[in-house]
Design a protein around this motif. Sequence first.
Motif, short mmCIF file in Angstrom:
data_model
loop_
_atom_site.label_atom_id
_atom_site.label_comp_id
_atom_site.label_asym_id
_atom_site.label_seq_id
_atom_site.Cartn_x
_atom_site.Cartn_y
_atom_site.Cartn_z
N GLN A 80 54.17 57.03 41.81
CA GLN A 80 54.41 56.24 43.01
C GLN A 80 53.72 56.81 44.26
O GLN A 80 53.84 56.25 45.33
CB GLN A 80 55.91 56.07 43.27
N THR A 81 52.97 57.91 44.11
CA THR A 81 52.13 58.43 45.19
C THR A 81 50.73 58.61 44.64
O THR A 81 50.55 59.23 43.58
CB THR A 81 52.66 59.77 45.72
N VAL A 82 49.75 58.07 45.34
CA VAL A 82 48.35 58.22 44.95
C VAL A 82 47.64 59.01 46.03
O VAL A 82 47.82 58.77 47.23
CB VAL A 82 47.69 56.85 44.72
N THR A 83 46.83 60.00 45.61
CA THR A 83 46.19 60.93 46.53
C THR A 83 44.70 61.03 46.25
O THR A 83 44.29 61.00 45.07
CB THR A 83 46.83 62.34 46.40
N VAL A 84 43.89 61.16 47.30
CA VAL A 84 42.46 61.41 47.13
C VAL A 84 42.28 62.83 46.62
O VAL A 84 42.71 63.79 47.28
CB VAL A 84 41.70 61.20 48.45
N ALA A 85 41.70 62.97 45.45
CA ALA A 85 41.56 64.28 44.82
C ALA A 85 40.48 65.12 45.51
O ALA A 85 39.53 64.58 46.08
CB ALA A 85 41.22 64.12 43.34
N HIS A 86 40.64 66.45 45.47
CA HIS A 86 39.64 67.34 46.04
C HIS A 86 38.40 67.43 45.16
O HIS A 86 37.31 67.72 45.63
CB HIS A 86 40.24 68.73 46.26
N PHE A 87 38.57 67.17 43.85
CA PHE A 87 37.47 67.18 42.91
C PHE A 87 37.61 65.99 41.97
O PHE A 87 38.73 65.54 41.70
CB PHE A 87 37.45 68.49 42.10
N PRO A 88 36.51 65.46 41.45
CA PRO A 88 36.59 64.35 40.50
C PRO A 88 37.47 64.70 39.30
O PRO A 88 37.38 65.81 38.77
CB PRO A 88 35.12 64.13 40.09
N GLN A 89 38.30 63.76 38.90
CA GLN A 89 39.20 63.98 37.79
C GLN A 89 38.54 63.58 36.47
O GLN A 89 37.75 62.62 36.42
CB GLN A 89 40.49 63.17 37.99
N LEU A 90 38.86 64.29 35.41
CA LEU A 90 38.23 64.04 34.11
C LEU A 90 39.05 63.06 33.29
O LEU A 90 39.52 63.37 32.18
CB LEU A 90 38.05 65.37 33.36
N TYR A 91 39.25 61.85 33.83
CA TYR A 91 39.96 60.83 33.07
C TYR A 91 39.03 60.25 32.01
O TYR A 91 37.81 60.22 32.18
CB TYR A 91 40.42 59.70 33.99
N PRO A 92 39.60 59.77 30.89
CA PRO A 92 38.75 59.13 29.87
C PRO A 92 38.03 57.93 30.45
O PRO A 92 38.58 57.19 31.27
CB PRO A 92 39.77 58.70 28.79
N TRP A 93 36.78 57.73 30.04
CA TRP A 93 36.02 56.59 30.54
C TRP A 93 36.65 55.29 30.08
O TRP A 93 37.15 55.17 28.96
CB TRP A 93 34.58 56.63 30.05
N SER A 94 36.65 54.30 30.97
CA SER A 94 37.16 52.97 30.63
C SER A 94 36.53 51.96 31.57
O SER A 94 36.35 52.24 32.76
CB SER A 94 38.68 52.92 30.76
N HIS A 95 36.18 50.79 31.03
CA HIS A 95 35.61 49.74 31.88
C HIS A 95 36.67 49.15 32.81
O HIS A 95 36.35 48.39 33.73
CB HIS A 95 35.01 48.62 31.02
N GLU A 96 37.94 49.51 32.60
CA GLU A 96 39.01 49.04 33.47
C GLU A 96 39.24 49.97 34.67
O GLU A 96 40.04 49.67 35.55
CB GLU A 96 40.31 48.91 32.67
N ARG A 97 38.52 51.10 34.72
CA ARG A 97 38.71 52.09 35.77
C ARG A 97 37.80 51.77 36.97
O ARG A 97 36.62 51.47 36.81
CB ARG A 97 38.40 53.48 35.24
N PHE A 98 38.37 51.83 38.19
CA PHE A 98 37.60 51.54 39.39
C PHE A 98 36.56 52.63 39.66
O PHE A 98 36.82 53.81 39.45
CB PHE A 98 38.53 51.44 40.61
N VAL A 99 35.40 52.20 40.13
CA VAL A 99 34.36 53.13 40.56
C VAL A 99 34.71 53.70 41.93
O VAL A 99 34.52 54.88 42.19
CB VAL A 99 32.99 52.42 40.61
N THR A 100 35.21 52.84 42.82
CA THR A 100 35.60 53.27 44.15
C THR A 100 37.03 53.80 44.13
O THR A 100 37.72 53.71 43.12
CB THR A 100 35.51 52.09 45.13
N CYS A 101 37.48 54.35 45.26
CA CYS A 101 38.80 55.00 45.33
C CYS A 101 39.93 53.96 45.37
O CYS A 101 40.62 53.82 46.39
CB CYS A 101 38.87 55.91 46.55
N GLN A 102 40.13 53.26 44.28
CA GLN A 102 41.11 52.20 44.22
C GLN A 102 41.96 52.30 42.96
O GLN A 102 41.59 52.96 41.99
CB GLN A 102 40.42 50.83 44.26
N VAL A 103 43.11 51.61 43.00
CA VAL A 103 44.01 51.60 41.85
C VAL A 103 44.90 50.36 41.95
O VAL A 103 45.23 49.91 43.05
CB VAL A 103 44.87 52.89 41.80
N LEU A 104 45.26 49.82 40.81
CA LEU A 104 46.23 48.74 40.72
C LEU A 104 47.55 49.29 40.19
O LEU A 104 47.60 50.38 39.63
CB LEU A 104 45.74 47.63 39.78
#
Length: 369
Positions: free
Chosen positions: A216-240
């Motif tokens: 329930q809290t989303v934060t701009v990370a200090h370094f890129p996170q190593l999440y698995p690649w997915s075409h459902e993942r936003f390129v920009t700093c966004q989330v649904l």
Amino acid sequence: MAGLDIGLTVPVWLAEDDLGCIICQGLLAWPVTLPCGHSFCRDCLKDLWGAGRHWSCPTCREGSAQQLELRKNTLLQDLADKYSRAVGELEGGPGPTRSPGPSPRPARRTARAFSGGMDLSLDSPKLGTSNTPEGKMKDILHDLEEIRKKLRENFTGKEPLEEQRQVKLPDASSSSSCPMPDQSDPTLKRTSQWAISPTFDMRSLSCSLEVSENYQTVTVAHFPQLYPWSHERFVTCQVLCSQAFSSGKTYWEVDTQHCSHWAIGVASWGMSRDQILGRTRDSWCVEWKGTSQLSAWHMVKETVLGSDRPRVVGIWLDLEQGKLAFYSVANEEKLLYECPVSASSPLHPAFWLYGLHPGNSLTIRPTKV
């Protein structure tokens, strides 16, 4: 250029936003393209980076430990120049100019371009020719409508044009498709059956963001996170959020106090993952620019709401009446903006955090009922 077929003419609808800089929100001037593929005005990028030791893209935050050599993108510059000249011809004056430094976004303009091979000449008379801005706008809209009719005629018996890509012609008397709120409207009456606490969906989460354990809290990370690649993942700093709504009434609240630049709203799951919230057909939002300006966005149309920053934003989604409303609810409840909304696809709570400020965060807070 061998193999290039120049016999077929394809209409190109070119909007100022297609050649815009996300930093100054104006037409690209001396454009440069970073290794990640995103483009900006050279001076805007230099001013933004300043004397920092880490140089990252304002859109996706891909960066480098060494300052990059900024080379002019001659193709984008040529397109921007041609667009500027086309707008000048349509408006009977010089094309749009860019003043140094950030400025409020001007009214969105669209130019058209064609090459030989298809007859799209305008046979019917215009609604009226006038030297006034209103008259010129009517002439332009009339031309656009005639061209659309010609396109239908030329494509008879061929593959039909994608209807979903046809943009409704703007009303010359209106700068936004959504009305401004009536500040005298009754206070929103919330009940426990409407209040929810959505949770962020990890599948859509940008690699530039991270979420808390309770989602329930989303934060701009200090370094890129190593999440698995997915075409459902936003390129920009966004989330649904995981929750989706296609009917009924829903209300939730977001604490914005720890984020300097943000956008909050709703979007369909099918929203393009390389687009910004409010700049698509299927997303709506209010946005705090971090420069004392609160705006509402939909269909790449901006409505400036004021200069007061809401500390907590309440979102009221009433799909029974097809209405979306935003409230400032930190101290006393105040309607910020209200507009019609369509749920042809289920809508999700949607968030954008400006990607240059690690540690900035938005929190979905428990709703007081």
